[in-house]
Design a protein around this motif. Structure first.
Motif, short mmCIF file in Angstrom:
data_model
loop_
_atom_site.label_atom_id
_atom_site.label_comp_id
_atom_site.label_asym_id
_atom_site.label_seq_id
_atom_site.Cartn_x
_atom_site.Cartn_y
_atom_site.Cartn_z
N ARG A 99 -6.02 2.31 5.98
CA ARG A 99 -7.36 2.28 6.32
C ARG A 99 -8.25 1.94 4.99
N ASP A 100 -7.85 2.16 3.93
CA ASP A 100 -8.84 1.80 2.57
C ASP A 100 -8.47 0.63 2.18
N ALA A 101 -7.31 -0.35 2.65
CA ALA A 101 -6.93 -1.78 2.30
C ALA A 101 -7.86 -2.43 3.33
N ARG A 156 -4.07 6.36 5.65
CA ARG A 156 -4.97 6.53 4.80
C ARG A 156 -5.29 5.35 3.98
N ARG A 157 -3.94 4.99 3.31
CA ARG A 157 -4.01 3.81 2.47
C ARG A 157 -4.24 2.52 3.21
N GLU A 204 -0.85 9.89 4.70
CA GLU A 204 -1.28 9.25 3.66
C GLU A 204 -1.13 7.65 3.77
N ILE A 205 0.19 7.38 4.56
CA ILE A 205 0.19 5.91 4.77
C ILE A 205 -0.94 5.31 5.48
N ASP A 244 6.46 6.60 -3.98
CA ASP A 244 5.51 7.72 -3.30
C ASP A 244 6.68 8.24 -2.20
N VAL A 294 0.76 -1.33 -0.04
CA VAL A 294 0.15 -0.05 0.00
C VAL A 294 0.65 1.33 0.10
N PHE A 295 2.24 0.93 0.47
CA PHE A 295 3.08 2.07 0.28
C PHE A 295 4.46 1.58 0.00
#
Length: 76
Positions: A73-75, A70-71, A67-68, A61, A55-56
């Motif tokens: 959380r999305d995953a 958030r990513r 941002e990490i 990036d 995810v990062f």
């Protein structure tokens, strides 16, 4: 429940980043996680994986803890 791996470059001194990310993810998503693992690496690596999916990646990036998070959380 999910597993998170944070692979970081030891020679580059990325341990502090890795521990910052792990502390943030544990305090934010602790109830939803089975484990947060720190995995030692080399050659400039800094990756965060949720259940094996990247995810990062520092190569693609810019490091940004928010941002990490958030990513992840999305995953989840």
């Amino acid at each position: 429940m999910s597993d998170i791996e944070i692979e970081y470059c030891v020679p580059c001194g990325f341990l502090n980043r890795a521990t910052d990310v792990s502390e943030t993810l544990l305090s934010t998503f602790g109830e939803d996680l089975d484990a947060v693992s720190l995995v030692t690496g080399a050659h400039g690596i800094f990756e965060v994986r949720v259940d094996g999916e990247v995810v990062f990646d520092k190569e693609e990036d810019e490091y940004d803890l928010d941002e990490i998070t958030r990513r992840v959380r999305d995953a989840l």
